[in-house]
Design an enzyme around this catalytic site. Structure first.
Site, short mmCIF file in Angstrom:
data_model
loop_
_atom_site.label_atom_id
_atom_site.label_comp_id
_atom_site.label_asym_id
_atom_site.label_seq_id
_atom_site.Cartn_x
_atom_site.Cartn_y
_atom_site.Cartn_z
N ASP A 4 0.83 -1.26 0.14
CA ASP A 4 -0.02 0.02 -0.03
C ASP A 4 0.95 1.18 0.00
OD1 ASP A 4 -1.63 1.96 0.62
OD2 ASP A 4 -2.93 0.87 2.08
N HIS A 5 1.01 1.95 -1.12
CA HIS A 5 2.05 3.02 -1.11
C HIS A 5 1.49 4.09 -0.29
CE1 HIS A 5 5.13 4.63 -2.99
NE2 HIS A 5 5.10 4.59 -4.21
#
Ligand code: CAO
Length: 435
Positions: free
Chosen positions: A405-406
């Protein structure tokens, strides 16, 4: 005297099940704790044992039909000495109490920490003032939890006051007093598919209803894919020595009842990786703008079954040996495939691994399982020529793909995380340097 056997609460946050098979019929004598039906939720299948003894006089549960907790499964005639309300069945006890202290041990955030609550099951479903549960589907409840909304505070616009996903989103927007342009406030709408010609125009077709695992997989993956900015980092580990180790010690683990596979080894290594890189063992609370770091290490393992993907969880992997993990994995995968997995073993993962290497493929991009923030994909290990010290050498290389999850993990950290796994697979003794 007659007694009703009602569907017991099988696990936290499970209020609805689908009856897949009735195991008794009218006139059957039923013992207490005798399995009377098989049920399925989105995550698990299990048998439901009767909490009462007697002779079945009426069956209200129907195969293929949904049932809610508290609904009458069957009526029995008997001596009436057993309690009508069933306790949690032995096969599916309520989530272990041991979970709670671990969750409490985590730093208490000042605002609600929905992700932590999701990981460590909540003691009770959200109730409206009074005792009436808020009508909302599990996916709506999950979204509300993830963005820190108490679903009981949301006015439902659906039939019978049912709370919809849109209700939760607009409540969240109002709560934030978000002044962003309307177009940016709503979650990305699912692209509408172009009108396709009716499938029957091209030949014979068969339409089948999705089973509950497929329905929930579809719901969950759409939610994950449309709300989490995914990036996947690829790398390869040289597992030539690991393969020798597996050959050398495989029999020993087998004698103990497990299988010394790459999955079991990786599950154990992940405990070290997650301790070293705590952001990979976290959840993000978008509303509170907080990150919850979990101090326990529970690894979900994707298992391919004929009903679809099931993800049982190996808990506290940092405290377990590889042999213990191998045994647990083998048992959990077998239970998942036999539709016997326990509901509580499907909850509380902090990170997931999906090994498709036994099937094949060179690489893939796994989808994160929220509230987790990363997932490790493993593809097939192969012997490849690797250029070492001026010459090509045959080495067994294992492809790894880490989707993350950036919002909470940067690319460089993801690269370091996978490299750490590769380096440790190559030089396991290096673990001793830090521990
Ligand atoms: N590379 C090469 N071989 C591999 C491998 C890999 N990455 N992973 C497993 N294998 C081999 C094993 O060594 C074993 O070989 P032997 O029978 O010769 O010993 C064989 O493949 C089967 O392994 P396994 O499946 O029994 O055991 P496992 O611990 O490796 O995997 C499990 C367990 C549950 C992860 C696996 O059975 C499974 O279901 N995988 C599919 C997961 C999935 O569908 N993911 C997709 C999610 S996204 O849609």
């Amino acid at each position: 005297m007659t007694v009703e056997f009602k569907l017991p609460a099988l696990a936290e946050n499970v209020d609805k099940v689908t009856v897949t098979k009735l195991l008794v019929g009218i006139g059957d004598a039923v013992r207490k704790d005798q399995p009377v039906m098989e049920i399925e939720t989105d995550k698990a299948s299990t048998e439901v044992p009767s909490a009462v003894a007697g002779t079945v006089t009426e069956i209200r549960a129907r195969e293929g039909q949904p049932m809610r907790v508290g609904e009458v499964v069957m009526v029995l005639s008997g001596n009436g000495t057993q309690q009508a309300e069933a306790p949690v069945p032995a096969a599916a006890p309520a989530p272990a109490q041991a979970e709670a202290p671990k969750a409490q041990a985590a730093p208490a955030p000042s605002a609600p920490a929905p992700a932590l609550r999701a990981a460590a099951p909540q003691p009770a479903p959200v109730m409206q003032s009074g005792t009436t549960p808020v009508p909302a589907s599990p996916s709506v409840r999950r979204l509300a939890r993830e963005i820190g909304i108490d679903v009981s505070q949301v006015a439902g616009s659906g039939p019978g006051g049912r709370v919809t996903i849109e209700d939760v989103k607009s409540y969240s927007r109002q709560a934030r007093g978000d002044a962003r342009p309307a177009a940016r406030q709503s979650a990305p709408a699912a692209p509408s598919a172009p009108a396709a010609p009716e499938a029957t125009s091209f030949g014979e077709i068969e339409r089948v209803p999705m089973n509950s695992v497929r329905r929930r997989t579809s719901e969950n993956l759409t939610h994950a894919w449309t709300t989490i900015p995914h990036v996947t980092q690829f790398d390869k580990a040289d597992i030539t020595d690991v393969e020798k180790f597996r050959q050398q010690y495989g029999k020993r683990v087998e004698a103990a009842g497990g299988k010394l596979t790459v999955t079991a080894l990786l599950v154990k290594l992940l405990a070290g990786a997650l301790k070293k890189f705590p952001q990979f063992n976290s959840s993000v609370d978008v509303l509170a703008q907080e990150i919850t770091y979990k101090k326990y290490y529970n690894i979900g393992v994707a298992v391919d079954t004929d009903r679809g993907l099931i993800v049982p969880v190996v808990r506290n992997v940092d405290t377990k040996s590889v042999t213990e993990i191998a045994i647990e994995l083998q048992e959990m995968a077998a239970r998942a495939r036999e539709k016997k997995n326990r509901l509580e073993e499907m909850q509380g993962a902090t990170f997931t691994i999906s090994n498709l290497g036994g099937v094949g493929g060179t690489s893939f991009t796994p989808i994160i399982n929220p509230p987790e923030v990363a997932i490790l994909g493993v593809s097939r290990g192969r012997v490849e020529p690797v250029y070492i010290d001026g010459a090509f050498q045959p080495r067994t290389m294992l492809p790894l793909s880490l989707s993350y999850d950036h919002r909470v993990i940067d690319g460089a950290d993801a690269a370091r995380f996978v490299r750490w796994l590769c380096d440790t697979l190559e030089q396991p003794l290096s673990l001793l340097l830090d521990n």
